[in-house]
Design a protein around this motif. Structure first.
Motif, PDB file in Angstrom:
ATOM      1  N   LEU A  50       0.832  -1.201   0.000  1.00  0.00           N
ATOM      2  CA  LEU A  50       0.000   0.000   0.000  1.00  0.00           C
ATOM      3  C   LEU A  50       0.869   1.256   0.000  1.00  0.00           C
ATOM      4  CD1 LEU A  50      -2.853  -1.043   2.442  1.00  0.00           C
ATOM      5  CD2 LEU A  50      -2.957  -0.883  -0.062  1.00  0.00           C
ATOM      6  N   GLY A  51       1.989   1.213   0.676  1.00  0.00           N
ATOM      7  CA  GLY A  51       2.895   2.350   0.688  1.00  0.00           C
ATOM      8  C   GLY A  51       3.462   2.648  -0.685  1.00  0.00           C
ATOM      9  N   ARG A  52       3.549   1.639  -1.513  1.00  0.00           N
ATOM     10  CA  ARG A  52       4.127   1.803  -2.863  1.00  0.00           C
ATOM     11  C   ARG A  52       3.064   1.968  -3.946  1.00  0.00           C
ATOM     12  NH1 ARG A  52       6.689   2.870  -7.029  1.00  0.00           N
ATOM     13  NH2 ARG A  52       8.036   1.421  -8.127  1.00  0.00           N
ATOM     14  N   PHE A  53       1.932   1.261  -3.828  1.00  0.00           N
ATOM     15  CA  PHE A  53       0.999   1.170  -4.952  1.00  0.00           C
ATOM     16  C   PHE A  53      -0.432   1.626  -4.660  1.00  0.00           C
ATOM     17  CE2 PHE A  53       4.153  -2.267  -5.603  1.00  0.00           C
ATOM     18  CZ  PHE A  53       4.708  -1.821  -6.793  1.00  0.00           C
ATOM     19  N   ALA A  54      -0.738   2.092  -3.461  1.00  0.00           N
ATOM     20  CA  ALA A  54      -2.125   2.440  -3.103  1.00  0.00           C
ATOM     21  C   ALA A  54      -2.686   3.483  -4.063  1.00  0.00           C
ATOM     22  CB  ALA A  54      -2.180   2.973  -1.675  1.00  0.00           C
ATOM     23  N   PRO A  55      -3.992   3.444  -4.254  1.00  0.00           N
ATOM     24  CA  PRO A  55      -4.965   2.544  -3.621  1.00  0.00           C
ATOM     25  C   PRO A  55      -5.002   1.187  -4.322  1.00  0.00           C
ATOM     26  CG  PRO A  55      -6.107   4.068  -5.066  1.00  0.00           C
ATOM     27  CD  PRO A  55      -4.644   4.447  -5.112  1.00  0.00           C
ATOM     28  N   LEU A  56      -5.252   0.152  -3.535  1.00  0.00           N
ATOM     29  CA  LEU A  56      -5.393  -1.214  -4.033  1.00  0.00           C
ATOM     30  C   LEU A  56      -6.563  -1.887  -3.335  1.00  0.00           C
ATOM     31  CD1 LEU A  56      -1.689  -2.470  -3.765  1.00  0.00           C
ATOM     32  CD2 LEU A  56      -2.873  -1.866  -5.884  1.00  0.00           C
ATOM     33  N   THR A  57      -7.219  -2.796  -4.027  1.00  0.00           N
ATOM     34  CA  THR A  57      -8.205  -3.644  -3.366  1.00  0.00           C
ATOM     35  C   THR A  57      -7.440  -4.727  -2.601  1.00  0.00           C
ATOM     36  OG1 THR A  57      -8.366  -5.218  -5.185  1.00  0.00           O
ATOM     37  CG2 THR A  57      -9.874  -3.310  -5.248  1.00  0.00           C
ATOM     38  N   ALA A  58      -8.099  -5.411  -1.708  1.00  0.00           N
ATOM     39  CA  ALA A  58      -7.463  -6.498  -0.964  1.00  0.00           C
ATOM     40  C   ALA A  58      -6.966  -7.570  -1.930  1.00  0.00           C
ATOM     41  CB  ALA A  58      -8.428  -7.081   0.057  1.00  0.00           C
TER      42      ALA A  58
END
Length: 153
Positions: A50-58
């Motif tokens: 999440l720190g690198r690619f957010a937003p992401l789904t689970a």
């Protein structure tokens, strides 16, 4: 009947060696952040993604960190309970929920990243710069090959 002359020398078996290397490295890094930050390996991997690619789904997090849905779901729930990540419903698709680090999660992430990078640097000391580049290229090739072999199942 299998050829009985074949012997699996576990200590030289590439999948075993990669697994052992991954486990030892992961445990050593975990020892550096578990106590001070109270995170599991999976929780840190979720936060790192999440720190690198957010937003992401689970589901996208699971694909990024190559972990099963149950482990990711458990890690997400624990991180949400601690206020380290936030879930937002997609305005265009109400069924889709994306995850991102909260302010507290971002602060924690910012504290752990230097620890992780310092550990990586200490690991890299075992290799010359040329060996590091070679290792990266070989790892990329092995990963691509493993994915190809998996897709052929």
């Amino acid at each position: 009947m299998a050829n009985q002359s074949q012997v699996l020398e576990l200590e030289n078996f590439l999948p075993y060696r990669l697994s052992i290397l991954t486990q030892v490295v992961s445990e050593a890094l975990h020892d550096l952040y578990a106590g001070p930050f109270g995170l599991t390996v999976t929780q840190w991997r979720v936060m790192a993604a999440l720190g690198r690619f957010a937003p992401l789904t689970a589901s996208e997090v699971g694909q990024r960190i190559v972990m099963d849905k149950v482990a990711v779901s458990r890690a997400v729930a624990g991180l949400m309970n601690r206020g380290l990540i936030e879930r937002a419903t997609d305005r265009k698709d109400r069924r889709r929920a994306s995850l991102r680090l909260s302010t507290a999660g971002s602060d924690m992430h910012a504290q752990i990243v230097p620890i992780a990078l310092a550990y990586e640097a200490r690991l890299h000391e075992a290799l010359s710069e040329d060996e590091q580049r070679l290792f990266d290229r070989l790892s990329d090739r092995l990963l691509a090959r493993a994915k190809t072999l998996r897709d052929r199942r």
